[in-house]
Design a protein around this motif. Sequence first.
Motif, short mmCIF file in Angstrom:
data_model
loop_
_atom_site.label_atom_id
_atom_site.label_comp_id
_atom_site.label_asym_id
_atom_site.label_seq_id
_atom_site.Cartn_x
_atom_site.Cartn_y
_atom_site.Cartn_z
N CYS A 1 47.72 -5.99 -15.83
CA CYS A 1 46.48 -5.96 -15.03
C CYS A 1 46.20 -7.25 -14.55
O CYS A 1 46.35 -8.24 -15.31
N GLU B 1 42.63 -4.50 -11.03
CA GLU B 1 43.91 -3.88 -10.57
C GLU B 1 45.01 -3.99 -11.52
O GLU B 1 45.38 -4.90 -12.00
N CYS B 2 45.46 -2.77 -11.94
CA CYS B 2 46.66 -2.78 -12.89
C CYS B 2 47.94 -2.03 -12.25
O CYS B 2 47.77 -1.04 -11.23
N GLU C 1 50.96 -1.58 -19.53
CA GLU C 1 50.14 -1.58 -18.48
C GLU C 1 49.76 -3.17 -18.05
O GLU C 1 49.10 -3.89 -18.92
N LYS D 1 39.97 -9.52 -14.81
CA LYS D 1 38.73 -9.26 -14.26
C LYS D 1 37.73 -10.58 -14.04
O LYS D 1 37.61 -11.23 -14.76
#
Length: 339
Positions: free
Chosen positions: A220, A232-233, A218, A223
């Motif tokens: 991303c 958003e990933c 995953e 942040k």
Amino acid sequence: MSALPAQNQAQDAADEPELEAVLQAANWYVQLHAPDCTEAERAAFTEWLEQDASHRIAYERMEHMWRDLDEVSPKPALNALEQVLTPEFKPVGRKLSAKSLALGITLVLGIWLGSQSDTASYLMADYTTAVGEQRVIELPDHSRITLNTYSAVDIDYSTAERRIKLLQGEVLVEVAKDAARPFIVVTRQGTARALGTQFVVRKETDATRVGVIESVVEACKVKRMFSTAAPECVILHANQGTRIEDTYISQPQDIDANALTGWVNGTLAVDNQSLADVLLELERYRHGRIHFKEDDIAHLHVSGVFPLNDTDRALEMLTTYLPVDIQYYTPLLAVVKPR
């Protein structure tokens, strides 16, 4: 920073150039690029270069900064250079052009000021590699990371997670399973969280690239401070990759996993890739600079497998495939021109 032992930091710190070495390197750079530079001066430069490891480091940094200097305006730098280059370091018996003087001051200030930030974080990292070096590190949980050329990482293991901060360069990660502790690689632009085993993260100047070799990752965007929105990933499967920028993350794209990890075995495999991109990649593994004008070679593309542990040989191979010539002006400067 973790409690894991740092390696070779004392020697690296000892080789860090003092301002005097940077001034000398600036003077040598200007002399070597003057039209009336003599063979005797080139020989003296080589002797100076071999006197101390810090000399080579200072000059290598100048070569790497050279790419953007054609746009430097010379006039504002003239007075500053007179203040910076003390009399004993100024060229003797030579009238330098305004552009050459500007070149010297830009290099001096850029390297001296820039080294106080990037170099400091590199020297203080838990693990580093030199230019052209690869290094395998086994972590406490038996995960393994392989650092590519001129890379630096910090390791932070806790009871909650396993975190690798990639400060610069590139790393291949092979993750040992531990469902209770996520394994995350962090850069300024974002994160790559292992949902499987094997992936590559590469930190570039303004972006991070993530490529998956096995299983799932995953990736991303980082942040942002004061933001309440979730980052958003994207989910990446084997043979997929993404590019993460400060304000953007690309959708998963197909990649060649074997080509992505060729550097582990000391090779660069390319398929119809632009010559400019190949030269920039080879430069990452080379002490010094590969100079070219992108517009002159924009039409040239290359396919093949090139050695990363012998970049001189790789450059010579390019001359057999493509209509280009290579001239070596110093041990640290190769110039590529079309025939």
